[in-house]
Design an enzyme around this catalytic site. Structure first.
Site, short mmCIF file in Angstrom:
data_model
loop_
_atom_site.label_atom_id
_atom_site.label_comp_id
_atom_site.label_asym_id
_atom_site.label_seq_id
_atom_site.Cartn_x
_atom_site.Cartn_y
_atom_site.Cartn_z
N HIS A 135 0.83 -1.21 0.00
CA HIS A 135 0.00 0.00 0.00
C HIS A 135 0.87 1.25 0.00
CE1 HIS A 135 -3.13 2.88 1.11
NE2 HIS A 135 -2.31 3.32 2.04
N HIS A 140 1.34 5.16 -2.39
CA HIS A 140 1.63 6.53 -1.95
C HIS A 140 2.84 7.16 -2.63
CE1 HIS A 140 -1.13 7.47 1.34
NE2 HIS A 140 -1.04 6.21 1.75
N GLU A 183 -5.86 9.44 0.19
CA GLU A 183 -6.22 8.02 0.17
C GLU A 183 -7.25 7.67 -0.90
OE1 GLU A 183 -4.80 5.63 1.61
OE2 GLU A 183 -3.74 6.45 3.34
N SER A 202 -4.12 0.90 -4.73
CA SER A 202 -3.54 -0.33 -4.17
C SER A 202 -4.61 -1.39 -3.91
CB SER A 202 -2.79 -0.01 -2.88
OG SER A 202 -3.65 0.57 -1.91
#
Length: 296
Positions: A135, A140, A183, A202
């Site tokens: 993730h 990110h 997010e 993700s």
């Protein structure tokens, strides 16, 4: 000096999910990754890259290429830092799991992005409660190569440190902003709505749901609207917010938030699935908008 790494995950109790926090900064124990760990990375990487074709933002996909991310082996943090440091001055730091809010804000404010050193187990391929290495790295890190988004993340960290000293309610407002942008954010590009939020890129299911399901709302970016909107962590999102550019995101969040927190304290929160008369709602995938009465 970095300590020996541990794998810190949540605890399941008779009261349900209990998050476990850690503050340690650790060196990436790259030599200890097993063949199973590398295989898990490869499975997730190949699956998501295929799903994200025509769904993820061009900036996200291009920046993955700039990093040289590949499915064969788990990346080394030091190799990524060599690219990232030159581009935007950010560095990745290894962590053991979830960080306390103030610790997390401090890292971001100082252009350090915390990356969980461990990767999920094969039985966690489709879902894991914590942010693991896949993730963090896959989702990110690519956008930290974008100078505007990198500045936004650092500004968010500084704002988080400040909000931590104001009130719990201010932290709730700020957390919603992170949730709905970093997010679970969408961006409008020339060829339609595209994904940039790490929680979406993700996730196999969320990558499809956010653009192709008729269920969620896709609403134009509005800072106060976002900071009033509740969210759930255990289901696909009912609402996504759409930015026109990363510059729009940075410009909207540049002013002092203190007066904003005062206004928000006098307003009720909004359920995640609710659409207001003032919302600009986007049609699925087209990038075109329509108002509540159907006018484009």
């Amino acid at each position: 000096m970095a300590s020996e790494p541990r794998r810190v995950e949540h605890q399941q109790t008779d009261k349900g999910y209990v998050p476990v926090y850690t503050t340690a900064v650790v060196d990436q124990p790259w030599d200890t990754y097993t063949a199973e760990d590398h295989a898990t990375w490869a499975t997730l990487f190949k699956r998501q890259r295929e799903i994200l074709k025509g769904r993820a933002s061009r900036e996200f996909l291009d920046n993955q290429e700039r990093f040289g991310l590949a499915p064969e082996l788990i990346p080394r943090f030091e190799d990524l830092n060599a690219v990232l440091g030159k581009a935007t001055g950010w560095q990745l730091v290894g962590v053991e799991g979830l960080l306390p809010e103030l610790t997390f804000f401090d890292h971001l404010a100082n252009r350090r992005f915390p990356v969980t050193w461990w990767i999920r187990r094969p039985d966690q391929i489709d879902y894991i409660a914590e942010p693991d290495m896949f993730h963090d790295l896959f989702g990110h890190v690519p956008l930290l190569l974008n100078p505007v988004f990198a500045d936004y993340m650092a500004a968010y960290g500084r704002g988080g440190v400040k909000a931590h000293g104001i009130s719990p309610e201010a932290l709730v407002n700020l957390t919603r902003l992170y949730w709905y942008t970093v997010e679970f954010g969408l961006i409008r590009e020339d060829d339609g709505l595209r994904i940039y939020g790490s929680g979406i890129v993700s996730s196999k299911g969320e990558s499809i749901h956010c653009l192709e399901s008729p269920a969620p709302n896709r609403i134009g970016f509005d800072l106060e609207r976002i900071m009033r909107t509740r969210y759930r962590i255990d289901t696909y999102q009912k609402t996504y917010f759409v930015i026109d550019s990363f510059e729009q995101l940075m410009d909207a969040t540049r002013p002092d938030f203190a007066p904003l927190y005062e206004r928000l304290a006098e307003q009720a929160s909004i359920p995640a699935g609710e659409v207001l008369d003032t919302d600009h709602v986007y049609q699925r995938g087209t990038g075109e908008g329509w108002s509540r009465d159907g006018d484009v």
